[in-house]
Structure formats: C-alpha cells, structure tokens
Design a protein around this motif. Structure first.
Motif, PDB file in Angstrom:
ATOM      1  N   VAL A   1      17.535  89.933 114.437  1.00 25.25           N
ATOM      2  CA  VAL A   1      18.125  90.714 114.841  1.00 25.25           C
ATOM      3  C   VAL A   1      18.603  91.405 114.243  1.00 25.25           C
ATOM      4  O   VAL A   1      19.051  92.882 114.550  1.00 25.25           O
ATOM      5  CB  VAL A   1      18.830  89.738 116.107  1.00 25.25           C
ATOM      6  CG1 VAL A   1      20.142  90.171 116.429  1.00 25.25           C
ATOM      7  CG2 VAL A   1      18.999  88.495 116.919  1.00 25.25           C
ATOM      8  N   PHE A   2      19.256  90.805 112.389  1.00 28.15           N
ATOM      9  CA  PHE A   2      20.100  91.683 112.058  1.00 28.15           C
ATOM     10  C   PHE A   2      19.306  92.676 111.863  1.00 28.15           C
ATOM     11  O   PHE A   2      20.045  93.937 111.492  1.00 28.15           O
ATOM     12  CB  PHE A   2      20.445  90.767 110.453  1.00 28.15           C
ATOM     13  CG  PHE A   2      21.170  91.464 109.597  1.00 28.15           C
ATOM     14  CD1 PHE A   2      22.056  91.762 109.425  1.00 28.15           C
ATOM     15  CD2 PHE A   2      20.261  92.276 108.753  1.00 28.15           C
ATOM     16  CE1 PHE A   2      23.231  92.496 108.914  1.00 28.15           C
ATOM     17  CE2 PHE A   2      21.085  92.918 107.751  1.00 28.15           C
ATOM     18  CZ  PHE A   2      22.293  93.322 107.621  1.00 28.15           C
ATOM     19  N   GLU A   3      18.188  93.247 111.075  1.00 25.30           N
ATOM     20  CA  GLU A   3      17.079  94.571 111.460  1.00 25.30           C
ATOM     21  C   GLU A   3      17.538  95.051 112.306  1.00 25.30           C
ATOM     22  O   GLU A   3      17.622  96.597 112.255  1.00 25.30           O
ATOM     23  CB  GLU A   3      15.517  93.658 111.016  1.00 25.30           C
ATOM     24  CG  GLU A   3      15.530  93.555 109.642  1.00 25.30           C
ATOM     25  CD  GLU A   3      16.094  92.082 109.223  1.00 25.30           C
ATOM     26  OE1 GLU A   3      16.302  92.031 107.948  1.00 25.30           O
ATOM     27  OE2 GLU A   3      16.338  91.155 109.999  1.00 25.30           O
ATOM     28  N   ALA A   4      17.105  94.381 113.666  1.00 23.41           N
ATOM     29  CA  ALA A   4      17.401  94.941 115.291  1.00 23.41           C
ATOM     30  C   ALA A   4      19.127  96.015 115.373  1.00 23.41           C
ATOM     31  O   ALA A   4      18.892  96.958 115.691  1.00 23.41           O
ATOM     32  CB  ALA A   4      17.006  94.422 116.542  1.00 23.41           C
ATOM     33  N   ARG A   5      19.781  94.544 114.790  1.00 23.10           N
ATOM     34  CA  ARG A   5      21.767  95.302 114.888  1.00 23.10           C
ATOM     35  C   ARG A   5      21.251  97.205 114.108  1.00 23.10           C
ATOM     36  O   ARG A   5      21.308  97.739 114.600  1.00 23.10           O
ATOM     37  CB  ARG A   5      21.833  94.763 114.411  1.00 23.10           C
ATOM     38  CG  ARG A   5      23.148  95.483 114.082  1.00 23.10           C
ATOM     39  CD  ARG A   5      25.045  94.253 113.041  1.00 23.10           C
ATOM     40  NE  ARG A   5      25.911  94.847 112.856  1.00 23.10           N
ATOM     41  CZ  ARG A   5      26.867  94.301 113.004  1.00 23.10           C
ATOM     42  NH1 ARG A   5      26.392  92.726 112.602  1.00 23.10           N
ATOM     43  NH2 ARG A   5      27.453  95.063 112.085  1.00 23.10           N
ATOM     44  N   ILE A   6      20.603  96.797 112.547  1.00 23.81           N
ATOM     45  CA  ILE A   6      21.276  97.852 112.030  1.00 23.81           C
ATOM     46  C   ILE A   6      19.776  99.190 112.545  1.00 23.81           C
ATOM     47  O   ILE A   6      20.286  99.942 111.925  1.00 23.81           O
ATOM     48  CB  ILE A   6      19.794  97.499 110.083  1.00 23.81           C
ATOM     49  CG1 ILE A   6      21.300  96.595 109.874  1.00 23.81           C
ATOM     50  CG2 ILE A   6      20.168  98.516 109.168  1.00 23.81           C
ATOM     51  CD1 ILE A   6      20.369  95.936 108.404  1.00 23.81           C
ATOM     52  N   GLY A   7      19.071  98.898 112.926  1.00 22.56           N
ATOM     53  CA  GLY A   7      17.744 100.054 113.382  1.00 22.56           C
ATOM     54  C   GLY A   7      18.436 100.506 115.446  1.00 22.56           C
ATOM     55  O   GLY A   7      19.271 101.800 115.074  1.00 22.56           O
ATOM     56  N   MET A   8      19.256  99.986 115.588  1.00 24.46           N
ATOM     57  CA  MET A   8      19.848  99.873 116.972  1.00 24.46           C
ATOM     58  C   MET A   8      21.590 101.049 116.216  1.00 24.46           C
ATOM     59  O   MET A   8      21.527 102.354 116.974  1.00 24.46           O
ATOM     60  CB  MET A   8      20.633  98.792 117.465  1.00 24.46           C
ATOM     61  CG  MET A   8      21.542  99.347 118.478  1.00 24.46           C
ATOM     62  SD  MET A   8      20.136 100.424 119.622  1.00 24.46           S
ATOM     63  CE  MET A   8      19.042  99.304 120.466  1.00 24.46           C
ATOM     64  N   GLU A   9      22.063 100.739 115.236  1.00 27.62           N
ATOM     65  CA  GLU A   9      23.277 101.579 114.618  1.00 27.62           C
ATOM     66  C   GLU A   9      22.421 103.236 114.290  1.00 27.62           C
ATOM     67  O   GLU A   9      22.988 103.756 114.674  1.00 27.62           O
ATOM     68  CB  GLU A   9      24.109 100.678 113.611  1.00 27.62           C
ATOM     69  CG  GLU A   9      24.423 100.054 113.806  1.00 27.62           C
ATOM     70  CD  GLU A   9      25.036  99.212 112.222  1.00 27.62           C
ATOM     71  OE1 GLU A   9      24.655  99.662 111.466  1.00 27.62           O
ATOM     72  OE2 GLU A   9      25.846  98.629 112.339  1.00 27.62           O
ATOM     73  N   ARG A  10      21.568 103.266 113.873  1.00 26.15           N
ATOM     74  CA  ARG A  10      20.435 104.548 113.442  1.00 26.15           C
ATOM     75  C   ARG A  10      20.646 105.396 115.169  1.00 26.15           C
ATOM     76  O   ARG A  10      20.360 106.343 114.709  1.00 26.15           O
ATOM     77  CB  ARG A  10      18.941 103.949 112.671  1.00 26.15           C
ATOM     78  CG  ARG A  10      18.654 105.609 111.935  1.00 26.15           C
ATOM     79  CD  ARG A  10      19.943 106.776 110.915  1.00 26.15           C
ATOM     80  NE  ARG A  10      18.887 106.999 110.954  1.00 26.15           N
ATOM     81  CZ  ARG A  10      19.915 108.740 110.434  1.00 26.15           C
ATOM     82  NH1 ARG A  10      20.724 108.298 111.200  1.00 26.15           N
ATOM     83  NH2 ARG A  10      19.512 109.227 110.537  1.00 26.15           N
ATOM     84  N   LEU A  11      19.593 104.901 115.691  1.00 24.38           N
ATOM     85  CA  LEU A  11      20.012 105.220 116.853  1.00 24.38           C
ATOM     86  C   LEU A  11      20.653 105.764 117.564  1.00 24.38           C
ATOM     87  O   LEU A  11      20.393 107.275 117.571  1.00 24.38           O
ATOM     88  CB  LEU A  11      18.822 105.085 117.518  1.00 24.38           C
ATOM     89  CG  LEU A  11      17.487 103.986 117.205  1.00 24.38           C
ATOM     90  CD1 LEU A  11      16.885 103.154 118.896  1.00 24.38           C
ATOM     91  CD2 LEU A  11      16.303 105.452 117.185  1.00 24.38           C
ATOM     92  N   VAL A  12      21.348 105.421 117.617  1.00 21.48           N
ATOM     93  CA  VAL A  12      23.205 105.610 118.020  1.00 21.48           C
ATOM     94  C   VAL A  12      23.581 106.702 117.418  1.00 21.48           C
ATOM     95  O   VAL A  12      23.725 107.749 117.852  1.00 21.48           O
ATOM     96  CB  VAL A  12      23.928 105.031 118.322  1.00 21.48           C
ATOM     97  CG1 VAL A  12      25.556 105.319 118.923  1.00 21.48           C
ATOM     98  CG2 VAL A  12      23.987 103.549 119.044  1.00 21.48           C
ATOM     99  N   GLU A  13      23.592 107.073 115.825  1.00 12.58           N
ATOM    100  CA  GLU A  13      23.974 107.612 115.006  1.00 12.58           C
ATOM    101  C   GLU A  13      22.664 109.266 115.508  1.00 12.58           C
ATOM    102  O   GLU A  13      23.804 110.405 115.300  1.00 12.58           O
ATOM    103  CB  GLU A  13      23.653 107.627 113.618  1.00 12.58           C
ATOM    104  CG  GLU A  13      24.779 106.485 113.069  1.00 12.58           C
ATOM    105  CD  GLU A  13      24.668 106.126 111.704  1.00 12.58           C
ATOM    106  OE1 GLU A  13      25.187 105.648 111.158  1.00 12.58           O
ATOM    107  OE2 GLU A  13      23.266 106.093 111.158  1.00 12.58           O
ATOM    108  N   ILE A  14      21.909 108.655 115.457  1.00 11.28           N
ATOM    109  CA  ILE A  14      20.686 110.434 116.448  1.00 11.28           C
ATOM    110  C   ILE A  14      21.474 110.248 117.388  1.00 11.28           C
ATOM    111  O   ILE A  14      21.669 112.408 117.512  1.00 11.28           O
ATOM    112  CB  ILE A  14      19.425 109.770 115.915  1.00 11.28           C
ATOM    113  CG1 ILE A  14      18.797 109.594 114.488  1.00 11.28           C
ATOM    114  CG2 ILE A  14      18.676 111.103 116.915  1.00 11.28           C
ATOM    115  CD1 ILE A  14      17.341 108.727 114.828  1.00 11.28           C
ATOM    116  N   VAL A  15      21.317 110.287 118.325  1.00  9.96           N
ATOM    117  CA  VAL A  15      21.894 110.236 119.664  1.00  9.96           C
ATOM    118  C   VAL A  15      23.649 111.595 119.233  1.00  9.96           C
ATOM    119  O   VAL A  15      23.306 112.300 119.751  1.00  9.96           O
ATOM    120  CB  VAL A  15      21.713 109.566 121.133  1.00  9.96           C
ATOM    121  CG1 VAL A  15      22.771 110.124 121.959  1.00  9.96           C
ATOM    122  CG2 VAL A  15      20.924 108.836 121.014  1.00  9.96           C
TER     123      VAL A  15
END
Length: 214
Positions: free
Chosen positions: A101-115
């Motif tokens: 899940v740690f990797e998913a959290r990192i990826g989710m942060e990046r998606l939020v930044e893109i939006v």
C-alpha cells in the motif's frame, strides 16, 4: 450542470468476477452514482482494467499507468467540478507497483498533484478531489488471482489509513469503500453486482456535499 470524472481501474470499469466479463451498465458504481445525483450532474466513467496509480505494466498494450493518462483525460473532459480517484488495487501486484500500500500512497499523491497543478483551459477552476480507498482483498481459490494478490490480503487493509493521510496532507476528501463493500471470494479483489452498487449508492451523499460547497 456539474461534471464528475471517475478515474479508476477494473472496479470502475465494472469487472464481473463471476464471468470475467463486465457488469451491466446499471450495476456499475459510476452509473449508480449518476442515477442518485440526478440530471443536473454529469458522471463520466473512466475505468480501465489493470490501471495503476503511477506504475508501468509492460504486459499490456493499453497504457495502464494512471499518471501518464490522467492529464489527457482532464483536458478531454474539462471543465470538471470533481475528480474521483479510485485506484491502488493493481499497485499491490509485485510486478507493477511493488506489492505494498505504501507504493499506492505515493502514486495517489502524484495523481492528486496532477489534478491540482494541471493548467486548465480558459481559467477553468481546479476541480475538487475525492479519493476512494479500495475494499480489502479476500482469500480466493482462483489460481491466477491467488498468485497475483494472495500476498497482499493483509496489506490491503491499510488502504483506508494510507489514503486518509494523503487526503489530510492535500486537503482532499476521502471515502473508504471497505466500510460498505466486500470483495468477492471468486477472485479476491473484484465486486459482485450488489457490492459495486453499494459503492455508488454510498458516494451519492458525499458527492452532493462536495459539489454544494462554495
């Protein structure tokens, strides 16, 4: 008219674990959400089987890396009032996201930044963001899915906590799908018609509240 973009994986696409096909249009959670919100809200379903938050999957011809496609979809569908990010399941595959899940959290942060940082056309406002944490995986006797996700059953229980941290850091809303939906033991990660409908029904109130904010 308000517009909501649902950006997700097979849980948004509507993968049916009983048939390996697709749920009927009416049973997919974005369709249920749209019905609950009514005609004044357009709900756009952008689900892709196998999509990750930010990791490459070279086993597929489709571009499954969410970071590489989200900006295009923001441009395609703007102006947007809300983006729902419902991803992470496929990040727990060891060959695409590292299996935690740690990797998913990192990826989710990046998606939020893109939006948040995308240069929207003609001054369109930055849409609000709702992060949805996937439901917990369950044990399955289906051999391929057991090999893909069996190692991550316990770790999948951390999605809600991890995504709540992202939401708190970035000022987003968050919804934990594990509170109202259960994965099917037929493959351990997907949803039967009842449970995918539950997610759509449960999100109606949250989305209405977000869209009503000034």
């Amino acid at each position: 008219m308000k517009t909501v973009l649902c950006f997700g994986d097979s849980l948004t696409w509507g993968y049916d674990p009983a048939t390996a096909g697709r749920h009927s249009y009416a049973d997919r959670w974005p369709s249920v959400l749209a019905q609950g919100l009514g005609p004044d809200v357009a709900v756009i379903a952008e689900g892709l089987n196998g999509r990750t938050t930010c990791f490459d999957d070279h086993s597929s011809l489709a571009e499954r890396n969410g970071v590489k496609t989200l900006a295009t979809l923001l441009a395609t569908h703007e102006p947007l009032d809300l983006v729902i990010l419902f991803l992470g399941t496929n990040d727990l595959k060891r060959h695409t996201g590292g299996g935690r899940v740690f990797e998913a959290r990192i990826g989710m942060e990046r998606l939020v930044e893109i939006v948040r940082l995308y240069p929207y056309h003609l001054g369109h406002p930055v849409p609000r963001i709702l992060i949805v944490a996937p439901p917990h995986f369950v044990a399955t006797e289906e051999p391929d899915f057991a090999l893909l996700f069996g190692h991550a059953i316990e770790n999948s229980q951390e999605f809600g906590t991890a995504y709540a941290l992202v939401a708190d850091e970035y000022g987003c809303d968050v919804f934990d799908a594990s509170e109202i939906a259960e994965c099917s033991p037929l493959d351990g990660i997907h949803l039967d018609p009842t449970n995918t409908r539950r997610i759509g029904e449960a999100l109606v109130g949250s989305v209405q509240a977000i869209l009503a904010r000034p």
